[in-house]
Design an enzyme around this catalytic site. Structure first.
Site, PDB file in Angstrom:
ATOM      1  N   LYS A  40      78.068  80.497  61.401  1.00 30.51           N
ATOM      2  CA  LYS A  40      78.360  80.766  59.813  1.00 30.51           C
ATOM      3  C   LYS A  40      78.240  82.276  60.045  1.00 30.51           C
ATOM      4  O   LYS A  40      78.522  82.858  58.778  1.00 30.51           O
ATOM      5  CB  LYS A  40      77.146  80.228  59.348  1.00 30.51           C
ATOM      6  CG  LYS A  40      76.840  78.830  59.489  1.00 30.51           C
ATOM      7  CD  LYS A  40      75.549  78.135  58.745  1.00 30.51           C
ATOM      8  CE  LYS A  40      75.217  76.915  59.336  1.00 30.51           C
ATOM      9  NZ  LYS A  40      73.807  76.650  59.119  1.00 30.51           N
ATOM     10  N   GLY A  41      78.031  83.394  60.980  1.00 29.23           N
ATOM     11  CA  GLY A  41      77.701  84.352  60.822  1.00 29.23           C
ATOM     12  C   GLY A  41      78.686  85.310  60.609  1.00 29.23           C
ATOM     13  O   GLY A  41      78.517  86.333  59.685  1.00 29.23           O
ATOM     14  N   GLU A 108      84.196  87.447  64.394  1.00 24.66           N
ATOM     15  CA  GLU A 108      82.973  87.135  65.004  1.00 24.66           C
ATOM     16  C   GLU A 108      81.904  88.123  64.397  1.00 24.66           C
ATOM     17  O   GLU A 108      82.243  89.492  64.496  1.00 24.66           O
ATOM     18  CB  GLU A 108      83.081  87.034  66.319  1.00 24.66           C
ATOM     19  CG  GLU A 108      81.598  86.722  67.057  1.00 24.66           C
ATOM     20  CD  GLU A 108      80.980  85.593  66.896  1.00 24.66           C
ATOM     21  OE1 GLU A 108      80.616  85.313  65.635  1.00 24.66           O
ATOM     22  OE2 GLU A 108      80.248  84.946  67.597  1.00 24.66           O
ATOM     23  N   ASP A 109      80.612  87.909  64.194  1.00 23.92           N
ATOM     24  CA  ASP A 109      79.848  88.864  63.589  1.00 23.92           C
ATOM     25  C   ASP A 109      79.194  89.746  64.708  1.00 23.92           C
ATOM     26  O   ASP A 109      79.189  90.888  64.631  1.00 23.92           O
ATOM     27  CB  ASP A 109      78.426  88.133  63.122  1.00 23.92           C
ATOM     28  CG  ASP A 109      77.675  86.799  63.921  1.00 23.92           C
ATOM     29  OD1 ASP A 109      78.510  86.726  65.148  1.00 23.92           O
ATOM     30  OD2 ASP A 109      76.813  86.270  63.481  1.00 23.92           O
ATOM     31  N   ASP A 112      77.647  89.424  72.075  1.00 21.07           N
ATOM     32  CA  ASP A 112      76.272  89.496  72.855  1.00 21.07           C
ATOM     33  C   ASP A 112      76.633  89.270  74.112  1.00 21.07           C
ATOM     34  O   ASP A 112      76.977  90.024  74.958  1.00 21.07           O
ATOM     35  CB  ASP A 112      75.294  88.748  72.039  1.00 21.07           C
ATOM     36  CG  ASP A 112      74.038  88.731  72.455  1.00 21.07           C
ATOM     37  OD1 ASP A 112      73.599  90.050  72.769  1.00 21.07           O
ATOM     38  OD2 ASP A 112      73.136  87.891  72.659  1.00 21.07           O
ATOM     39  N   LYS A 140      77.008  94.232  71.287  1.00 23.76           N
ATOM     40  CA  LYS A 140      75.738  94.844  72.208  1.00 23.76           C
ATOM     41  C   LYS A 140      76.151  94.595  73.797  1.00 23.76           C
ATOM     42  O   LYS A 140      75.969  93.771  74.418  1.00 23.76           O
ATOM     43  CB  LYS A 140      74.683  93.821  71.986  1.00 23.76           C
ATOM     44  CG  LYS A 140      73.887  93.875  70.730  1.00 23.76           C
ATOM     45  CD  LYS A 140      72.411  93.210  70.655  1.00 23.76           C
ATOM     46  CE  LYS A 140      72.518  91.993  70.332  1.00 23.76           C
ATOM     47  NZ  LYS A 140      71.150  91.353  69.868  1.00 23.76           N
ATOM     48  N   VAL A 162      69.027  91.724  65.632  1.00 22.79           N
ATOM     49  CA  VAL A 162      69.609  92.280  64.220  1.00 22.79           C
ATOM     50  C   VAL A 162      70.009  91.086  63.010  1.00 22.79           C
ATOM     51  O   VAL A 162      70.276  89.977  63.716  1.00 22.79           O
ATOM     52  CB  VAL A 162      70.617  93.193  64.227  1.00 22.79           C
ATOM     53  CG1 VAL A 162      70.330  94.307  64.743  1.00 22.79           C
ATOM     54  CG2 VAL A 162      72.013  92.517  64.629  1.00 22.79           C
ATOM     55  N   ASP A 168      71.493  85.785  61.199  1.00 28.17           N
ATOM     56  CA  ASP A 168      70.292  84.989  60.655  1.00 28.17           C
ATOM     57  C   ASP A 168      69.499  85.202  61.784  1.00 28.17           C
ATOM     58  O   ASP A 168      69.545  85.521  63.006  1.00 28.17           O
ATOM     59  CB  ASP A 168      70.614  83.707  60.582  1.00 28.17           C
ATOM     60  CG  ASP A 168      70.714  82.764  61.890  1.00 28.17           C
ATOM     61  OD1 ASP A 168      71.648  83.331  62.432  1.00 28.17           O
ATOM     62  OD2 ASP A 168      70.144  81.703  62.242  1.00 28.17           O
TER      63      ASP A 168
HETATM   64  P1  IMP Z   1      77.008  85.352  72.643  1.00 26.80           P
HETATM   65  O1  IMP Z   1      77.662  84.139  72.936  1.00 26.80           O
HETATM   66  O2  IMP Z   1      75.923  85.785  73.603  1.00 26.80           O
HETATM   67  O3  IMP Z   1      78.121  86.558  72.705  1.00 26.80           O
HETATM   68  O4  IMP Z   1      76.461  85.408  71.133  1.00 26.80           O
HETATM   69  C1  IMP Z   1      77.274  85.581  69.952  1.00 26.80           C
HETATM   70  C2  IMP Z   1      76.215  84.734  68.911  1.00 26.80           C
HETATM   71  O5  IMP Z   1      75.043  84.806  69.385  1.00 26.80           O
HETATM   72  C3  IMP Z   1      76.430  85.394  67.622  1.00 26.80           C
HETATM   73  O6  IMP Z   1      77.519  84.826  67.177  1.00 26.80           O
HETATM   74  C4  IMP Z   1      75.177  85.101  67.116  1.00 26.80           C
HETATM   75  O7  IMP Z   1      75.341  83.752  66.305  1.00 26.80           O
HETATM   76  C5  IMP Z   1      73.991  84.963  68.064  1.00 26.80           C
HETATM   77  N1  IMP Z   1      73.330  86.533  68.090  1.00 26.80           N
HETATM   78  C6  IMP Z   1      73.297  87.360  69.271  1.00 26.80           C
HETATM   79  N2  IMP Z   1      72.729  88.446  69.087  1.00 26.80           N
HETATM   80  C7  IMP Z   1      72.220  88.074  67.778  1.00 26.80           C
HETATM   81  C8  IMP Z   1      71.396  89.143  67.063  1.00 26.80           C
HETATM   82  O8  IMP Z   1      71.096  90.151  67.237  1.00 26.80           O
HETATM   83  N3  IMP Z   1      71.178  88.641  65.671  1.00 26.80           N
HETATM   84  C9  IMP Z   1      71.478  87.516  65.061  1.00 26.80           C
HETATM   85  N4  IMP Z   1      72.465  86.602  66.054  1.00 26.80           N
HETATM   86  C10 IMP Z   1      72.757  87.033  67.126  1.00 26.80           C
END
Ligand code: IMP
Length: 192
Positions: A40-41, A108-109, A112, A140, A162, A168
């Protein structure tokens, strides 16, 4: 009480999102695009970004959930509550439209570990789109586990947890207009 410190103000976000929209509009000049938001981000980011892209555009949304474990405050006394994904991503809502022969922009928000966008990119590629690009508001890079290239990045941020502007913690804080670092998150958040 959780401690919220503004990292990116609403004005800073608005300025950068407008620039990102211009970059996309310039790159796809004269073509149609489909913006695919990751629920939802990315909902708030997509709705702001789309209004800065004066092209023929449609929307779709995809939902994923991670089998990763968000550490509790006890496990992560620093309170950053970093999302420590175990590497498994699950589809909770598929795209409604075909991506075949479309210019797809995944919205995408935050980027990570890279696991989520790698998973979604593979799904979209299987549809054989005309092109596939990624627009992530935040990045990040220090947390990356899988390499992924995003063509449009709003801000590169340090490794902090964050919230706000769609992001969220246990479903809370998505409605904050600024992006804030969350320190000392609540011990037993509802929906965690
Ligand atoms: P990835 O698969 O690790 O790249 O994660 C991406 C998802 O992790 C994002 O769409 C967020 O839902 C969640 N996420 C990662 N870091 C944060 C943060 O600092 N705040 C909130 N959600 C995060």
């Amino acid at each position: 009480m959780p401690d919220l410190k503004v990292l990116l103000s609403r004005e800073t976000i608005a300025k950068r999102v407008a620039e990102m929209g211009k970059e996309i509009a310039r790159d796809f000049d004269g073509q149609s695009i489909i913006l695919v938001g990751v629920l939802k981000g990315a909902a708030i980011f997509l709705s702001d970004l789309a209004r800065h892209i004066p092209l023929d555009a449609t929307f779709d949304f995809i939902g994923v959930s991670s089998y990763g474990n968000r550490p509790t405050v006890k496990e992560d006394p620093a309170g950053h509550a970093a999302w420590d994904s175990l590497g498994e991503v699950r589809l909770t809502k598929d795209m409604d439209s075909s991506m075949a022969d479309r210019n797809v922009i995944l919205v995408e928000d935050i980027l990570d570990t890279g696991l989520t966008l790698n998973y979604i990119s593979k799904l979209v590629r299987a549809h054989q789109p005309k092109s596939l690009r990624i627009a992530a508001l935040l990045d990040k890079p220090s947390r990356r586990k899988q390499p992924i290239e995003a063509q449009y990045i709003g801000f590169t941020i340090p490794d902090a947890y964050v919230v706000g502007y769609g992001l969220d913690y246990a479903e809370r804080y998505r409605n904050l207009p600024d992006i804030c670092v969350l320190e000392n998150p609540p011990e037993n958040p509802v929906g965690a």
